[in-house]
Scaffold this motif. Structure first.
Motif, PDB file in Angstrom:
ATOM      1  N   GLY A  64      12.929  36.846  -7.368  1.00  0.00           N
ATOM      2  CA  GLY A  64      11.369  36.793  -8.722  1.00  0.00           C
ATOM      3  C   GLY A  64      11.995  37.165  -8.896  1.00  0.00           C
ATOM      4  N   LYS A  65      13.246  38.785  -8.964  1.00  0.00           N
ATOM      5  CA  LYS A  65      13.660  39.840  -9.901  1.00  0.00           C
ATOM      6  C   LYS A  65      14.678  39.480 -10.296  1.00  0.00           C
ATOM      7  CE  LYS A  65      11.940  43.875  -6.929  1.00  0.00           C
ATOM      8  NZ  LYS A  65      12.404  43.704  -5.645  1.00  0.00           N
ATOM      9  N   GLN A  67      15.375  36.404 -11.375  1.00  0.00           N
ATOM     10  CA  GLN A  67      14.364  35.454 -12.222  1.00  0.00           C
ATOM     11  C   GLN A  67      14.177  36.107 -13.764  1.00  0.00           C
ATOM     12  OE1 GLN A  67      10.461  31.729 -12.257  1.00  0.00           O
ATOM     13  NE2 GLN A  67      10.688  33.883 -11.711  1.00  0.00           N
ATOM     14  N   GLU A  68      13.697  37.240 -13.741  1.00  0.00           N
ATOM     15  CA  GLU A  68      13.539  38.135 -14.906  1.00  0.00           C
ATOM     16  C   GLU A  68      14.363  38.559 -15.793  1.00  0.00           C
ATOM     17  OE1 GLU A  68      11.331  41.605 -13.475  1.00  0.00           O
ATOM     18  OE2 GLU A  68       9.848  40.034 -12.180  1.00  0.00           O
ATOM     19  N   ARG A  69      15.777  38.128 -15.140  1.00  0.00           N
ATOM     20  CA  ARG A  69      17.044  38.934 -15.937  1.00  0.00           C
ATOM     21  C   ARG A  69      17.832  37.821 -16.266  1.00  0.00           C
ATOM     22  NH1 ARG A  69      17.442  42.150 -11.381  1.00  0.00           N
ATOM     23  NH2 ARG A  69      19.863  40.858 -11.143  1.00  0.00           N
ATOM     24  N   ALA A  71      16.944  33.777 -15.358  1.00  0.00           N
ATOM     25  CA  ALA A  71      15.933  32.313 -14.723  1.00  0.00           C
ATOM     26  C   ALA A  71      16.684  31.722 -14.162  1.00  0.00           C
ATOM     27  CB  ALA A  71      15.666  31.838 -15.873  1.00  0.00           C
ATOM     28  N   SER A 110       8.264  29.897  -9.907  1.00  0.00           N
ATOM     29  CA  SER A 110       7.390  30.537 -10.645  1.00  0.00           C
ATOM     30  C   SER A 110       5.753  31.248 -10.400  1.00  0.00           C
ATOM     31  CB  SER A 110       6.384  28.879 -11.691  1.00  0.00           C
ATOM     32  OG  SER A 110       5.731  28.731 -10.250  1.00  0.00           O
ATOM     33  N   LYS A 113       5.377  34.882 -11.335  1.00  0.00           N
ATOM     34  CA  LYS A 113       5.164  35.041 -12.380  1.00  0.00           C
ATOM     35  C   LYS A 113       2.954  34.328 -12.382  1.00  0.00           C
ATOM     36  CE  LYS A 113       8.602  33.581 -15.040  1.00  0.00           C
ATOM     37  NZ  LYS A 113       9.350  33.474 -15.434  1.00  0.00           N
ATOM     38  N   ALA A 119       3.447  38.468  -7.998  1.00  0.00           N
ATOM     39  CA  ALA A 119       4.035  39.044  -8.615  1.00  0.00           C
ATOM     40  C   ALA A 119       4.846  40.483  -8.931  1.00  0.00           C
ATOM     41  CB  ALA A 119       3.124  39.153 -10.067  1.00  0.00           C
TER      42      ALA A 119
END
Lengths: 450, 130
Positions: A64-65, A67-69, A71, A110, A113, A119
């Motif tokens: 998840g982290k 993905q923020e940087r 994807a 997803s 998010k 999240a």
């Protein structure tokens, strides 16, 4: 002749019984239909298993982290983690599976998010993804989990191979690296599939279940009330995305029920009532092929013998072959050398597998003996069992003893009465049903000329 | 019938006699419930030890022809074992009756190498009872 339904240990000539080893003995040409359940790692009393579960969950939440940087990198990583062929668990008949596609990876990621709880705090049990994303089942959960702990499993495999004497070879294996959150190639010593030369990784039996403890079908049952109109799967998945509380309460309930979560055995013996029912069905069957009686005989005898002879003999397969236009049915067992009889059959008759040829006939004839005699070679060695309805007539008995005198081949007949004795021993638990096989073998040897 | 030599052999005989009778009683119970069930190897091992001692004592008066002990490989059943033990307890009882005599109203052992008066008790007390 190759080994029927070969397992890793059989290929290396290691007579390990599934009951005696800590890992699920992998088949070389198909998957074991079980899966690693991360919940078993979580509920295990072992600190090591708990630590591995924590690592799995942390590594998954790290996606998840990531993905923020980046994807795309997170998606590629998840795709890479979605299949673990070296483990050989699942439903494939070829030991190779397919990875998830980019769309599916995006759906999974997803969740970090779209569901606020994930999240902010991430997953506590990553298998919850199956409650939101279609086509994520036991197989996928198991493969993702195994990929995250592959490094541990490699060490475990090396240790087990050293203990049993399984040959290993150096090979590059993709392994998830925690420090960089990447899949990197690592050169390790693992056993290889003799034909495909692909590496094989072993998994402890205690982590395996047919279905994860947290699974969609179970969730669906608790989610859907009988009086409601049954929602379809897509509706439930969509509902969950907007109602995290429903998933959370299900998971909390299952956590409280953790003591009910146990691993599934690779083989379960039938209960004594079923064994008696099978015996009765065999007793009532008339001999011959009329009304498909030979097939019924095979079904009941296979079911019965697999249970009666366990754990000394692991059942390998039921198979059919045609010889001189006659359909012949066999039951094949792996010889685990776990008692003196099996040791003797391995050492003196070269039997790595033991064949039971099924003859639903009133009387065994010379042709029947010759058919089995021709079949006894290579892996089956020179020992075979005729599973038939009645004892051999004196002339046929003489025929088998002559085979022993001339070719040192041993053909023993096990009849309905012997099966009944085996079932009685199975029930009484004073002796092992396999002792009946030993009795027949000893009686045969005593009937042979010295 | 051969004779027991001395008091120590009498003691050994009584121990064996008691063991055979209690084994017969126990196996008879099992046999009532499951006559065709196999007897486990542990029990067979001990039964064979008893039978070997009994064979020594009975020497040429063995109760069954061509039988000296159980073959573990041939899976004797509860009823097989009870049958054999019945023959042996009866033979041992016959041995007792043949090797004792009554003197002055007291039953004594007839010993080969000893003149000691070793009491044998009432024969009735040593007869096998279910």
């Amino acid at each position: 002749m190759p080994i029927v339904r070969p397992r890793l240990t059989d290929y290396y000539g290691i007579p390990a019984s599934q009951a005696d080893v800590d890992f699920a003995i992998p088949f070389l040409d198909e998957d074991i239909p079980l899966h690693v359940d991360p919940f078993l790692l979580w509920r295990s009393p072992s600190l090591q298993d708990n630590a591995l579960h924590t690592q799995v969950v942390q590594a998954f939440n790290n996606l998840g982290k990531l993905q923020e940087r980046n994807a795309e990198e997170a998606e590629s990583l998840l795709i890479g983690l979605s299949e673990c062929d070296e483990i050989g668990l699942g439903n494939s008949h070829t030991r190779t599976g397919r990875r998830i596609g980019r769309d599916k990876a995006q759906d999974v990621l997803s969740l970090f998010k779209s569901v606020p709880a994930y999240a902010s705090a991430g997953f506590a049990h990553f298998e919850e993804i199956q409650f939101y994303v279609d086509s994520i089942g036991a197989d996928r959960i198991s493969d993702i989990c195994c990929n995250f702990i592959k490094s541990f499993l490699i060490d475990y495999t090396i240790d087990q191979c050293l203990r049993l004497g399984i040959t290993t070879s150096s090979i590059d294996v993709p392994v998830y690296e925690y420090k960089t959150s990447r899949i990197v190639a690592e050169r390790v010593a693992l056993p290889l599939d003799p034909e495909s030369r692909r590496p094989i990784i072993l998994v402890p039996k205690r982590w395996l279940r047919y279905q994860p403890f947290l699974n969609f079908d179970d969730y669906y049952t608790s989610f859907h009330k009988p009086e409601d109109k049954a929602p379809n799967r897509a509706q439930v998945l969509n509902y969950n995305r907007h109602n995290y509380g429903a998933v959370r309460s299900y998971v909390e309930k299952k956590e409280l029920e953790r003591n009910n979560c146990s691993s599934d055995p690779l083989f379960t013996q039938i209960p004594i009532t079923s064994a008696r029912a099978s015996l009765k069905a065999i007793r009532q069957l008339s001999s011959g092929t009329k009304d498909a009686n030979d097939k019924k005989y095979e079904k009941e005898a296979g079911r019965l013998l697999a249970s009666l002879l366990y754990p000394q003999l692991d059942f390998a397969a039921a198979q059919s072959r045609t010889e001189d236009g006659v359909l012949i049915r066999d039951l094949i067992f792996y010889n685990t050398k776990t008692n003196s009889l099996l040791q003797d059959l391995w050492d003196n008759y070269g039997s790595r597998q033991i064949v039971f040829e099924l003859k639903n006939v009133r009387e065994i004839e010379r042709d029947h003996i010759n058919q089995l005699n021709r079949y006894l070679s290579d892996n089956f060695g020179r020992f075979g069992i005729l599973l038939t309805r009645n004892p051999l007539k004196a002339a046929m008995m003489r025929n088998t003893t002559q085979l022993w005198s001339g070719q040192r081949k041993c053909i023993v007949a096990i009849t309905d009465d012997d099966l009944e004795l085996m079932v009685n021993l199975f029930d009484g638990k004073q002796r092992d049903p396999i002792d009946v096989m030993n009795k027949k073998y000893v009686e045969f040897l005593r009937a042979c000329p010295s | 019938m051969p004779l027991l030599k001395d008091e120590s052999e009498v003691e050994e005989f009584i121990r064996l006699e008691t063991q055979l009778q209690s084994s017969r009683r126990e196996l008879a119970e099992l046999s009532k419930k499951k006559p065709n069930d196999g007897v486990n190897k542990f029990k067979l091992g001990h039964l064979n030890t008893m039978l070997r001692k009994a064979n020594q004592i009975l020497s040429d008066s063995l109760p069954l022809e061509d039988f000296t002990e159980f073959d573990v490989d041939l899976l004797p059943s509860n009823s097989d074992v009870v049958f054999v033990l019945a023959q042996y307890t009866d033979a041992i009882y016959r041995f007792r009756t043949s090797n004792t005599h009554v003197s002055g109203g007291v039953t004594l052992w007839t010993l080969k190498n000893s003149r000691a008066e070793v009491r044998a008790g009432s024969l009735w007390d040593y007869r096998y009872k279910d």
